[in-house]
Design a protein around this motif. Sequence first.
Motif, PDB file in Angstrom:
ATOM      1  N   CYS A 125     -10.543   2.683 -26.437  1.00 14.41           N
ATOM      2  CA  CYS A 125     -11.310   1.490 -26.104  1.00 14.41           C
ATOM      3  C   CYS A 125     -12.088   1.741 -24.814  1.00 14.41           C
ATOM      4  CB  CYS A 125     -10.402   0.273 -25.902  1.00 14.41           C
ATOM      5  SG  CYS A 125      -9.507  -0.280 -27.382  1.00 14.41           S
ATOM      6  N   THR A 126     -13.214   1.045 -24.648  1.00 13.39           N
ATOM      7  CA  THR A 126     -14.012   1.145 -23.430  1.00 13.39           C
ATOM      8  C   THR A 126     -14.368  -0.260 -22.953  1.00 13.39           C
ATOM      9  OG1 THR A 126     -16.071   1.318 -24.687  1.00 13.39           O
ATOM     10  CG2 THR A 126     -15.005   3.386 -24.036  1.00 13.39           C
ATOM     11  N   ALA A 127     -14.521  -0.374 -21.622  1.00 11.62           N
ATOM     12  CA  ALA A 127     -14.906  -1.652 -21.019  1.00 11.62           C
ATOM     13  C   ALA A 127     -15.501  -1.366 -19.651  1.00 11.62           C
ATOM     14  CB  ALA A 127     -13.709  -2.594 -20.905  1.00 11.62           C
ATOM     15  N   CYS A 162     -13.622  -1.201 -28.961  1.00 12.27           N
ATOM     16  CA  CYS A 162     -12.609  -0.257 -29.438  1.00 12.27           C
ATOM     17  C   CYS A 162     -13.150   0.422 -30.692  1.00 12.27           C
ATOM     18  CB  CYS A 162     -11.288  -0.973 -29.744  1.00 12.27           C
ATOM     19  SG  CYS A 162     -10.501  -1.695 -28.278  1.00 12.27           S
ATOM     20  N   LEU A 198      -9.465  -5.172 -23.087  1.00  8.86           N
ATOM     21  CA  LEU A 198      -8.995  -4.455 -21.910  1.00  8.86           C
ATOM     22  C   LEU A 198      -8.889  -5.420 -20.737  1.00  8.86           C
ATOM     23  CD1 LEU A 198      -9.934  -0.906 -20.848  1.00  8.86           C
ATOM     24  CD2 LEU A 198     -10.028  -2.704 -19.133  1.00  8.86           C
ATOM     25  N   ILE A 227      -3.990  -3.132 -22.181  1.00 13.11           N
ATOM     26  CA  ILE A 227      -4.661  -3.489 -23.432  1.00 13.11           C
ATOM     27  C   ILE A 227      -3.906  -4.665 -24.043  1.00 13.11           C
ATOM     28  CG2 ILE A 227      -5.073  -2.774 -25.816  1.00 13.11           C
ATOM     29  CD1 ILE A 227      -7.126  -1.614 -24.035  1.00 13.11           C
ATOM     30  N   THR A 285     -14.885  -5.680 -24.358  1.00 12.16           N
ATOM     31  CA  THR A 285     -14.265  -4.412 -24.755  1.00 12.16           C
ATOM     32  C   THR A 285     -14.793  -3.951 -26.097  1.00 12.16           C
ATOM     33  OG1 THR A 285     -12.244  -5.102 -23.595  1.00 12.16           O
ATOM     34  CG2 THR A 285     -12.047  -3.246 -25.115  1.00 12.16           C
TER      35      THR A 285
END
Length: 421
Positions: free
Chosen positions: A250-252, A244, A233, A269, A242
């Motif tokens: 996905c998270t960051a 996923c 990300l 992304i 990140t």
Amino acid sequence: MTLSPGTVTLSGNHRVRLTAQVFGSVNNAVTWAVNGIANGDGTVGQICVAASNPCQPLVSGNNLQADYQAPGAIPTPNPVTVRATSLADLTRGATAQITVINHDVVTVLPSNATLAPLAVQQFVATVLGPANQSVVWQIQGVPCSVPGACGAIDANGIYTAPGSAPSPNAITVVAISADDPLQSGSANLTIAFGANILALHPASVYAGGANGFTLRVDGSNFAASAPGPGSVLLTAGTARTTTCNSVTQCTAPVTPADVANAGNLSVQIRNPDNTTSNSVSLVVAAPNVSDELISLTSAAPTATAKDIIVVDPTTAGVSLPNAGVDLNVAALGTFSTITNSCNLAGNPVPLLRPSSGLAIADICLFSASGLDTGMAYTVTGSGDVAVIAKQPAGLGIIHLTLQIPAAAIPGARTLFIQTQI
């Protein structure tokens, strides 16, 4: 005189309703002709009694409404001229130009589109020729034999792309005329292979109001972190650590410095092949410098010209990166101070207004996130119903004591819960 509609395109053997109006005369009677032929004929088309089936020819000249029925073959000349003439003054009349075509013509817009997986597109069909504009929508293509591989389209032409691009990724959206199922129109559609962001959670925050939080990105064609390599990300072009969990999420982390100033923070992304997705903005809103009180009463129950800016709740303060803050009330009910027990039920909980003085009501409520006395609890209205005490009841349940005066305004109320961090 006027005649409407003034121009029409009509399929063979179809009809259109024509309406004449006469101004300046008490005699509203008219006569009808097609290409100079009284009431027309089978070659140039006929004038029929409105809504008659089969076509009944006019027998008098006082019909201000009539149907024109196109011939089965294209007439010569084309378009034909339909004229309504006033019987009060034969020099006065109005005409309509009607073009006759062999069959319905279906047009679909947009005619070409490229969509990311899970994207939504509205298609609109126009049917030239009949009054019936209804169509039946279909999706066609080589990969469409597999259920869901080409996405879905509803009866209103709203298309939803599949979660990933099919192979081949070119498909066709088809609109079939309900008037003539042999006639159809189509649009060419391509489902993109690259990463695409559909939504951010949160999508907006106040500038300087978030002490760092986890940003979740929903979309398609991401690269999962396991087995890896996974997608990365980018916030304002800077890569972040990140995670996923799947090809669609996905998270960051977002740092306090990222959202210190008002503006738009770009989010993208980047996949392992160095291709990047579309850019989506995380809105960083400037906080209000002052609060405005919107006062509503039974005499003035509405307020206008009030701009209310609201940002999304963040995951600030949550230890797990994928956790969310959810203060929604799952159940509420009455609380018995005698048995010290909570009777959870559904909405609503009735509060009895006393005939004089003050009344006390005890209620309890439960949230999956757990409620505690450190949170603020307020009841909507003019402040006449107040929360005067709050006590934990265990298992994430809170016991609230409400005070209701005799002057309380009757009607539905809402209980708001706010964290203090």
